[in-house]
Design an enzyme around this catalytic site. Structure first.
Site, PDB file in Angstrom:
ATOM      1  N   GLY A  46       0.844  -1.195   0.000  1.00 41.25           N
ATOM      2  CA  GLY A  46       0.000   0.000   0.000  1.00 41.25           C
ATOM      3  C   GLY A  46       0.875   1.238   0.000  1.00 41.25           C
ATOM      4  N   GLN A  51       2.462  10.058   1.998  1.00 44.81           N
ATOM      5  CA  GLN A  51       3.800   9.448   2.133  1.00 44.81           C
ATOM      6  C   GLN A  51       4.737   9.925   1.021  1.00 44.81           C
ATOM      7  OE1 GLN A  51       2.203   5.211   2.621  1.00 44.81           O
ATOM      8  NE2 GLN A  51       4.027   5.148   3.897  1.00 44.81           N
ATOM      9  N   CYS A  91       5.781  -0.413   7.783  1.00 47.94           N
ATOM     10  CA  CYS A  91       5.369   0.834   7.120  1.00 47.94           C
ATOM     11  C   CYS A  91       6.540   1.329   6.286  1.00 47.94           C
ATOM     12  CB  CYS A  91       4.996   1.868   8.177  1.00 47.94           C
ATOM     13  SG  CYS A  91       4.546   3.476   7.461  1.00 47.94           S
ATOM     14  N   LEU A  92       6.286   1.743   5.056  1.00 45.76           N
ATOM     15  CA  LEU A  92       7.367   2.223   4.191  1.00 45.76           C
ATOM     16  C   LEU A  92       7.965   3.526   4.716  1.00 45.76           C
ATOM     17  CD1 LEU A  92       5.784   1.433   0.700  1.00 45.76           C
ATOM     18  CD2 LEU A  92       7.456   0.073   1.975  1.00 45.76           C
ATOM     19  N   HIS A 133      -4.471   0.598   7.707  1.00 48.15           N
ATOM     20  CA  HIS A 133      -3.167   1.276   7.744  1.00 48.15           C
ATOM     21  C   HIS A 133      -3.185   2.517   6.832  1.00 48.15           C
ATOM     22  CE1 HIS A 133       1.357   0.993   8.051  1.00 48.15           C
ATOM     23  NE2 HIS A 133       1.258   1.728   6.950  1.00 48.15           N
ATOM     24  N   GLU A 134      -3.754   2.357   5.619  1.00 48.22           N
ATOM     25  CA  GLU A 134      -3.759   3.473   4.657  1.00 48.22           C
ATOM     26  C   GLU A 134      -4.685   4.597   5.111  1.00 48.22           C
ATOM     27  OE1 GLU A 134      -1.517   3.646   2.435  1.00 48.22           O
ATOM     28  OE2 GLU A 134      -0.873   1.635   2.974  1.00 48.22           O
ATOM     29  N   HIS A 137      -2.935   6.617   7.619  1.00 46.21           N
ATOM     30  CA  HIS A 137      -2.001   7.578   6.994  1.00 46.21           C
ATOM     31  C   HIS A 137      -2.744   8.841   6.571  1.00 46.21           C
ATOM     32  CE1 HIS A 137       1.982   5.904   6.694  1.00 46.21           C
ATOM     33  NE2 HIS A 137       1.582   4.780   6.125  1.00 46.21           N
TER      34      HIS A 137
HETATM   35  O1  K1U Z   1       1.538   2.355   3.674  1.00 43.65           O
HETATM   36  C1  K1U Z   1       2.619   1.759   3.829  1.00 43.65           C
HETATM   37  O2  K1U Z   1       3.512   2.189   4.554  1.00 43.65           O
HETATM   38  C2  K1U Z   1       2.799   0.457   3.114  1.00 43.65           C
HETATM   39  C3  K1U Z   1       2.811  -0.721   4.059  1.00 43.65           C
HETATM   40  C4  K1U Z   1       1.385  -1.199   4.228  1.00 43.65           C
HETATM   41  C5  K1U Z   1       1.111  -2.352   5.129  1.00 43.65           C
HETATM   42  C6  K1U Z   1       2.039  -3.257   5.546  1.00 43.65           C
HETATM   43  C7  K1U Z   1       1.701  -4.316   6.374  1.00 43.65           C
HETATM   44  C8  K1U Z   1       0.436  -4.463   6.783  1.00 43.65           C
HETATM   45  C9  K1U Z   1      -0.481  -3.548   6.390  1.00 43.65           C
HETATM   46  C10 K1U Z   1      -0.153  -2.505   5.551  1.00 43.65           C
HETATM   47  C11 K1U Z   1       3.692  -1.799   3.456  1.00 43.65           C
HETATM   48  O3  K1U Z   1       3.426  -2.276   2.408  1.00 43.65           O
HETATM   49  S1  K1U Z   1       5.094  -2.255   4.342  1.00 43.65           S
HETATM   50  C12 K1U Z   1       5.806  -3.579   3.354  1.00 43.65           C
HETATM   51  C13 K1U Z   1       5.126  -4.871   3.562  1.00 43.65           C
HETATM   52  O4  K1U Z   1       4.601  -5.133   4.614  1.00 43.65           O
HETATM   53  C14 K1U Z   1       5.121  -5.887   2.483  1.00 43.65           C
HETATM   54  C15 K1U Z   1       5.932  -5.754   1.386  1.00 43.65           C
HETATM   55  C16 K1U Z   1       5.903  -6.720   0.384  1.00 43.65           C
HETATM   56  C17 K1U Z   1       5.070  -7.795   0.491  1.00 43.65           C
HETATM   57  C18 K1U Z   1       4.259  -7.935   1.602  1.00 43.65           C
HETATM   58  C19 K1U Z   1       4.284  -6.985   2.604  1.00 43.65           C
HETATM   59 ZN    ZN Z   2       2.656   3.069   6.252  1.00 42.17          ZN
END
Ligand code: K1U
Ligand code: ZN
Length: 167
Positions: A46, A51, A91-92, A133-134, A137
């Protein structure tokens, strides 16, 4: 398309509540395409517009293994439909940090697509977690807000140290 720089905590732009999208123009379409490219490259499931420094109520998401289920959420609203449970989250904007937070396993989402058309979605598991999560944000919240202040301070110090050492 273009890769956009992702802001990291404690950047204050991550803490502002975003404004509803009102214009579904070419500029918005380019932003959405760039956000998908940035999210897939990260890699993430996401990405919210604030962000990447854009204060609009817009997120993109794709929780599929094959990157073939892109979803655009504009002006989203959701309701949880079961009891919250502990889920591990990343979270990125908080690189290399993960922790457990309480999330609904099932949610109902109502949003507009990239053309401004309303849609509804029932999601569970990772997709439900990602929607929560989104939307956090877009409201200026990070998942670390659900952790203790001690943990939050440790995380902030770790991220500031990483910036100071040029990582
Ligand atoms: O919004 C963001 O920071 C993105 C975030 C969203 C998220 C992660 C985990 C659970 C819910 C929402 C990410 O994508 S972090 C990276 C991540 O968890 C991931 C990356 C590649 C494949 C699977 C997961
Ligand atoms: Zn995030």
């Amino acid at each position: 398309m273009a890769l956009l720089p992702i802001l990291h905590h404690p950047d204050p732009r991550l803490r502002k509540k975003t404004a509803p999208v009102q214009q579904f123009d070419q500029k918005l379409q380019k932003l959405i395409d760039d956000m998908f490219e940035t999210m897939y490259a990260a890699p993430g499931v996401g990405l919210a517009a604030n962000q990447v420094g854009v204060q609009l109520r817009l997120s993109v998401m794709d929780c599929s293994d094959e990157h073939d289920q892109p979803i655009v959420m504009i002006n989203p609203e959701m309701v949880g439909s079961d009891d919250p449970q502990d889920m591990e989250e990343g979270c990125l904007s908080l690189p290399d940090i993960r922790d457990k937070v309480q999330r609904y396993n099932k949610v109902k989402l109502r949003a507009l697509d990239r053309n401004g058309k309303p849609f509804e979605l029932e999601a569970e598991g990772l997709m439900a977690q990602c929607i929560q999560h989104e939307i956090d944000h877009l409201d200026g919240k990070l998942y670390i807000d659900y952790l203790s202040s001690l943990k939050r301070e440790r995380i902030k110090k770790k991220l500031l140290k990483a910036v100071a050492s040029g990582q």
